[in-house]
Scaffold this active site. Sequence first.
Site, PDB file in Angstrom:
ATOM      1  N   ARG A 199      67.744  93.443 102.267  1.00 36.50           N
ATOM      2  CA  ARG A 199      68.485  94.690 102.390  1.00 36.50           C
ATOM      3  C   ARG A 199      68.954  94.893 103.836  1.00 36.50           C
ATOM      4  O   ARG A 199      69.557  94.001 104.418  1.00 36.50           O
ATOM      5  CB  ARG A 199      67.661  95.875 101.857  1.00 36.50           C
ATOM      6  CG  ARG A 199      67.181  95.692 100.420  1.00 36.50           C
ATOM      7  CD  ARG A 199      68.314  95.484  99.431  1.00 36.50           C
ATOM      8  NE  ARG A 199      69.208  96.591  99.339  1.00 36.50           N
ATOM      9  CZ  ARG A 199      69.075  97.611  98.488  1.00 36.50           C
ATOM     10  NH1 ARG A 199      68.050  97.666  97.667  1.00 36.50           N
ATOM     11  NH2 ARG A 199      69.965  98.572  98.439  1.00 36.50           N
ATOM     12  N   LYS A 246      58.258  90.136 103.801  1.00 37.21           N
ATOM     13  CA  LYS A 246      59.024  89.368 102.820  1.00 37.21           C
ATOM     14  C   LYS A 246      60.137  88.638 103.565  1.00 37.21           C
ATOM     15  O   LYS A 246      61.048  89.246 104.099  1.00 37.21           O
ATOM     16  CB  LYS A 246      59.634  90.264 101.749  1.00 37.21           C
ATOM     17  CG  LYS A 246      60.495  89.493 100.754  1.00 37.21           C
ATOM     18  CD  LYS A 246      61.245  90.401  99.800  1.00 37.21           C
ATOM     19  CE  LYS A 246      62.194  89.581  98.929  1.00 37.21           C
ATOM     20  NZ  LYS A 246      63.008  90.417  98.029  1.00 37.21           N
ATOM     21  N   ARG A 330      59.489  82.106  89.478  1.00 35.78           N
ATOM     22  CA  ARG A 330      59.304  81.225  88.314  1.00 35.78           C
ATOM     23  C   ARG A 330      58.016  80.420  88.377  1.00 35.78           C
ATOM     24  O   ARG A 330      57.969  79.254  88.008  1.00 35.78           O
ATOM     25  CB  ARG A 330      60.513  80.320  88.113  1.00 35.78           C
ATOM     26  CG  ARG A 330      61.642  81.087  87.501  1.00 35.78           C
ATOM     27  CD  ARG A 330      62.718  80.428  86.766  1.00 35.78           C
ATOM     28  NE  ARG A 330      62.723  79.053  86.387  1.00 35.78           N
ATOM     29  CZ  ARG A 330      62.557  78.624  85.123  1.00 35.78           C
ATOM     30  NH1 ARG A 330      62.294  79.494  84.156  1.00 35.78           N
ATOM     31  NH2 ARG A 330      62.668  77.357  84.839  1.00 35.78           N
ATOM     32  N   GLY A 352      54.988  87.876  89.018  1.00 35.70           N
ATOM     33  CA  GLY A 352      55.699  89.131  88.775  1.00 35.70           C
ATOM     34  C   GLY A 352      55.946  89.395  87.314  1.00 35.70           C
ATOM     35  O   GLY A 352      55.217  90.149  86.657  1.00 35.70           O
ATOM     36  N   ARG A 353      56.986  88.757  86.764  1.00 37.23           N
ATOM     37  CA  ARG A 353      57.280  88.942  85.345  1.00 37.23           C
ATOM     38  C   ARG A 353      56.104  88.506  84.473  1.00 37.23           C
ATOM     39  O   ARG A 353      55.884  89.049  83.387  1.00 37.23           O
ATOM     40  CB  ARG A 353      58.552  88.172  84.987  1.00 37.23           C
ATOM     41  CG  ARG A 353      59.833  88.768  85.532  1.00 37.23           C
ATOM     42  CD  ARG A 353      61.053  87.880  85.282  1.00 37.23           C
ATOM     43  NE  ARG A 353      61.058  86.686  86.094  1.00 37.23           N
ATOM     44  CZ  ARG A 353      61.999  85.747  86.043  1.00 37.23           C
ATOM     45  NH1 ARG A 353      62.993  85.869  85.182  1.00 37.23           N
ATOM     46  NH2 ARG A 353      61.958  84.698  86.829  1.00 37.23           N
ATOM     47  N   ALA A 424      56.745  88.078  64.564  1.00 38.01           N
ATOM     48  CA  ALA A 424      56.184  89.356  64.129  1.00 38.01           C
ATOM     49  C   ALA A 424      54.874  89.142  63.382  1.00 38.01           C
ATOM     50  O   ALA A 424      53.883  89.849  63.610  1.00 38.01           O
ATOM     51  CB  ALA A 424      57.191  90.101  63.250  1.00 38.01           C
ATOM     52  N   GLU A 443      51.918  80.940  56.065  1.00 37.59           N
ATOM     53  CA  GLU A 443      53.215  80.478  56.550  1.00 37.59           C
ATOM     54  C   GLU A 443      53.786  79.473  55.557  1.00 37.59           C
ATOM     55  O   GLU A 443      53.126  78.495  55.193  1.00 37.59           O
ATOM     56  CB  GLU A 443      53.074  79.861  57.937  1.00 37.59           C
ATOM     57  CG  GLU A 443      54.283  79.095  58.427  1.00 37.59           C
ATOM     58  CD  GLU A 443      55.598  79.860  58.370  1.00 37.59           C
ATOM     59  OE1 GLU A 443      56.625  79.239  58.048  1.00 37.59           O
ATOM     60  OE2 GLU A 443      55.584  81.092  58.640  1.00 37.59           O
ATOM     61  N   GLN A 451      62.245  82.070  63.362  1.00 43.73           N
ATOM     62  CA  GLN A 451      63.537  81.979  64.041  1.00 43.73           C
ATOM     63  C   GLN A 451      63.423  81.554  65.507  1.00 43.73           C
ATOM     64  O   GLN A 451      64.413  81.116  66.110  1.00 43.73           O
ATOM     65  CB  GLN A 451      64.256  83.322  63.960  1.00 43.73           C
ATOM     66  CG  GLN A 451      64.693  83.718  62.566  1.00 43.73           C
ATOM     67  CD  GLN A 451      65.335  85.085  62.570  1.00 43.73           C
ATOM     68  OE1 GLN A 451      66.230  85.367  63.369  1.00 43.73           O
ATOM     69  NE2 GLN A 451      64.884  85.958  61.688  1.00 43.73           N
TER      70      GLN A 451
END
Length: 670
Positions: A199, A246, A330, A352-353, A424, A443, A451
């Site tokens: 920034r 950072k 990643r 993070g994710r 699901a 199954e 899918q």
Amino acid sequence: MSKESVLLQPLKVGKMILKNRIMFPPLTTGYEERDGSIGPRSFEFYKRLAKGGAAYVVIGDVAPVNTASPTPKLYDERQIPTFKKLADALHDYDCKLALQLFHPEYDVPGVGKMIMQARQAGMLAQKAKQEGNMELFAQKMEESQRVTKEAYAKLHHDMKFFVSECSHEQLNEIKEAIARSAKMAQLAGVDAIEVHGDRLLGSLCSTILNHRKDEYGGSLENRTRYALEVVQAIKEAAPDLTIEYKLPIITINPDGSYRGKGGLLEEEAYIFAQMLEKAGVEMIQVAQANHTGNMGDTIPPMGSVPYNWTLPVAKKVKQLVSIPVATVGRVVSVEAGEKIVSDGQADIVGYGRSLLTDPDIAIKIEKDEPVRECLNCNKGCVDAIQNRKYISCVLNAENGDEATIYIKPNDTSKNIAVVGGGIAGCEAARVLAKRNHKVTLFEATSKLGGQINLASIPPRKMEILRSIKYFEKILPSLNVNIQYNTKPDSDTLNQYDEVIVAIGASNFMLPLSGNTDYVVSSWDVLEGKVEVKGKVAVIGGGLVGTETAEYLAEKGCEVSIIEMTDKIAAQESGTILPLIQEDFKKYNVKEYVNTKVCGLSEDGKTIYANNPDPVEIQADAIVMAVGSKKLLYDETGINVPVHYVGDCSNKQTADIASAIRSAYHCANEI
């Protein structure tokens, strides 16, 4: 994975002792209150990360001034108690809290004043309208619209030029605001400050954005001067806090172009890292530089860049400094994190994710349990922030609602059948088993996934299979009885207390007049049941149609894609869409938008359509990808309660997030 994992070893960082090497790096969440303080949603979210065993949590983009940006803020002493409450809660779990202080690269007071002026004019306009004064109403509405336009014009200008045009007085005011915020953080019991090196600070460091001619421009020493002044100001204002920085790196794309504008190129970054250590910074987080115009550059989606793609820079920084180095970007698996630390490439790993997907990574490492891994799909996280919604993961039904949504304890065990092993059905089985129910999953095929197995076939999509690999590990560990190649009849299901049906959907085939001999299903194409060559027309420009078109183009087909609306892939992530568009351009995919298919020729190789004028599209094969329809389940003879989840539960079929959530909530109520 085990309790001996290097990721579970403690680490001294400045004045902190971190109990392990697992860090939640700064992510914009959207959970904050309107004034930027820590409200119930933020509190519960970060507390859940601490409860899951993370050692170090950094709250991202904390502004030291009152901006219009929807980020956390700490600029007023009245906000201190909310941050103190959070710090105390995290400390109960021996988790350290840091605030990532940043300042936007624009004139915050100037833009803010204009926005307030526009809002006030708008309010006066509405008041005038209520009083019947239409002349004043029109006047004030014009003023509101004009000032709003001027505010955004200034913002757009500042994002490019403020770094070069801001005065010494403005820079001093910003530095003082950051120092005041750090002091308030110390009073709140926060453990560390992460200086946001991107920034404004990154813009000043950058040779690309900084065109100043004074002591803050030109040489590396000058361009980094302000960042070091900010570090010193924080040290003086909050001497009890650990300081992390950072360090944003401008990386190089495969085509030689720059990825990022703010921050530093590698060679300068290595020098600056040593300058930061000398200035008293106690940890460096190496990250991708921002200012690209695409969040996918800093938070890349699956398949777009290699795993741990910034790690080579972090590794070199670690060789040059004696303070701890954190890596982000990643790092998906526990094994990857362990290797990074074991090989001495970094000291702490930013998940993070991944912690959005599974906040219990540390606990599961210790217990040697399977971890649910992030898909890097960017659907629930990055897309949400770009659309001004709160962050979540498509695989985690609890994000943002941790206080009210969690797996409910259950004393009564039932015998429950789940019919369908798609995502699901698998999620329903997991939650049921976690609640101590006895679960049998039926199954119809020889593998789980439904899918998801199709969705993994188009370019860059293989990583989506991680969602199923998790269930393949976790369900047996929870004693779920999986019956493959089985369609249970009513007599079988009546032996259970309740049944959850998760049989999914099928590809919808749009009825067309004319010869349909060359019309095939997109699902059959992706599954490899049919092969198409030559000129191929894909009818439907949604997610499935777009991905099928890209898949076929990559296979060498001459592809046309036809969509009724005005946009191809309207629901696709903004970080993924540029990659698709790049492929479409590379393979010369023809796009027909606002185009309605009317029928086919007698030989079946010409599509008649309106756009709005009549248009004819030649094709050797026509692939139908206009959507899916739920599969209907025959309940005849079933005498126990039946519940529906995922695609088969609604008139409109679901995406992954909807499928997961419908399954989670259904299983959590039985």
